[in-house]
Design a protein around this motif. Sequence first.
Motif, mmCIF file in Angstrom:
data_model
loop_
_atom_site.group_PDB
_atom_site.id
_atom_site.type_symbol
_atom_site.label_atom_id
_atom_site.label_comp_id
_atom_site.label_asym_id
_atom_site.label_seq_id
_atom_site.Cartn_x
_atom_site.Cartn_y
_atom_site.Cartn_z
ATOM 1 N N VAL A 125 -3.490 7.248 9.975
ATOM 2 C CA VAL A 125 -3.259 7.952 8.712
ATOM 3 C C VAL A 125 -3.433 9.453 8.894
ATOM 4 O O VAL A 125 -2.559 10.249 8.538
ATOM 5 C CB VAL A 125 -4.213 7.426 7.617
ATOM 6 C CG1 VAL A 125 -4.153 8.325 6.386
ATOM 7 C CG2 VAL A 125 -3.855 5.986 7.245
ATOM 8 N N THR A 136 -0.211 12.001 -0.280
ATOM 9 C CA THR A 136 -0.122 10.681 0.347
ATOM 10 C C THR A 136 -1.312 10.415 1.251
ATOM 11 O O THR A 136 -1.897 9.326 1.231
ATOM 12 C CB THR A 136 1.182 10.567 1.154
ATOM 13 O OG1 THR A 136 2.295 10.724 0.279
ATOM 14 C CG2 THR A 136 1.285 9.200 1.836
ATOM 15 N N GLU A 151 -4.038 7.377 0.987
ATOM 16 C CA GLU A 151 -4.229 6.416 2.072
ATOM 17 C C GLU A 151 -5.661 6.443 2.589
ATOM 18 O O GLU A 151 -6.244 5.407 2.914
ATOM 19 C CB GLU A 151 -3.236 6.680 3.199
ATOM 20 C CG GLU A 151 -1.803 6.327 2.839
ATOM 21 C CD GLU A 151 -0.928 6.132 4.069
ATOM 22 O OE1 GLU A 151 -1.451 5.754 5.133
ATOM 23 O OE2 GLU A 151 0.290 6.369 3.959
ATOM 24 N N ASP A 188 -7.824 4.564 0.104
ATOM 25 C CA ASP A 188 -7.717 3.116 0.236
ATOM 26 C C ASP A 188 -8.428 2.605 1.483
ATOM 27 O O ASP A 188 -9.117 1.585 1.458
ATOM 28 C CB ASP A 188 -6.243 2.699 0.279
ATOM 29 C CG ASP A 188 -5.583 2.802 -1.088
ATOM 30 O OD1 ASP A 188 -6.322 2.894 -2.089
ATOM 31 O OD2 ASP A 188 -4.345 2.796 -1.156
ATOM 32 N N THR A 189 -8.260 3.334 2.603
ATOM 33 C CA THR A 189 -8.857 2.882 3.862
ATOM 34 C C THR A 189 -10.374 2.946 3.830
ATOM 35 O O THR A 189 -11.072 1.986 4.145
ATOM 36 C CB THR A 189 -8.325 3.726 5.047
ATOM 37 O OG1 THR A 189 -6.898 3.627 5.084
ATOM 38 C CG2 THR A 189 -8.888 3.225 6.365
#
Length: 206
Positions: A19, A58, A62, A65-66
């Motif tokens: 990411v 973005t 990400e 979420d991770t």
Amino acid sequence: ARLRVAEERMRIARDLHDVVAHHMAVVNAQAGTAAHLLESDPATTKKLLTDLKATASTVILELHDTVGVLRRAGHDAESLEPAPGLAQLPHLLKACRSAGLAVSVDVEGEPRDLLPGVDLTAYRIIQEALTNATKYSASAAAELRLRYSGTSLTITVTNDRRTDEHARRGSPGFGILGMRERAHAVGGDLRIGDSGDAGFEVVTAL
């Protein structure tokens, strides 16, 4: 139990690397191009800055979420966004092209749905390979080939190399290691073809 903890730590480390490395490489390229074109092409600069803002948003989502996986209890798992896969490939290619990398795509065979783990692996390997091309390609161009055959998918990403980069990098980084680990984790294989300045190739069989 210790082995499962170690494997989970490695999985999270790979996700964070993928990411951060990809999006920050794109952000760096977009910012550099915008600075270069600021006075000569304000319209393109404005578009690049808009794309940069979208890229930064973005990566924030990400990362949320991770890292959030480490904080959430089991009953919250349903709230997570689906893991990325080849369905998100057009968005990935758009980001790379916005960063100045010309990517050509060639698909052989009939595309089909993949198992979730294989789909995520395919996406992440393409993401990492194109990130490397964004940073190191001499011509700012890369070629992506997807070949569907029988029960396998072969992914090939090729680009040329800058002379200074080839001389500077003496050993594979975590990106190549992570790609190979991802491929092996789903029963696949990955090899690197490095012919110096002439070209760099990542071939994955899943």
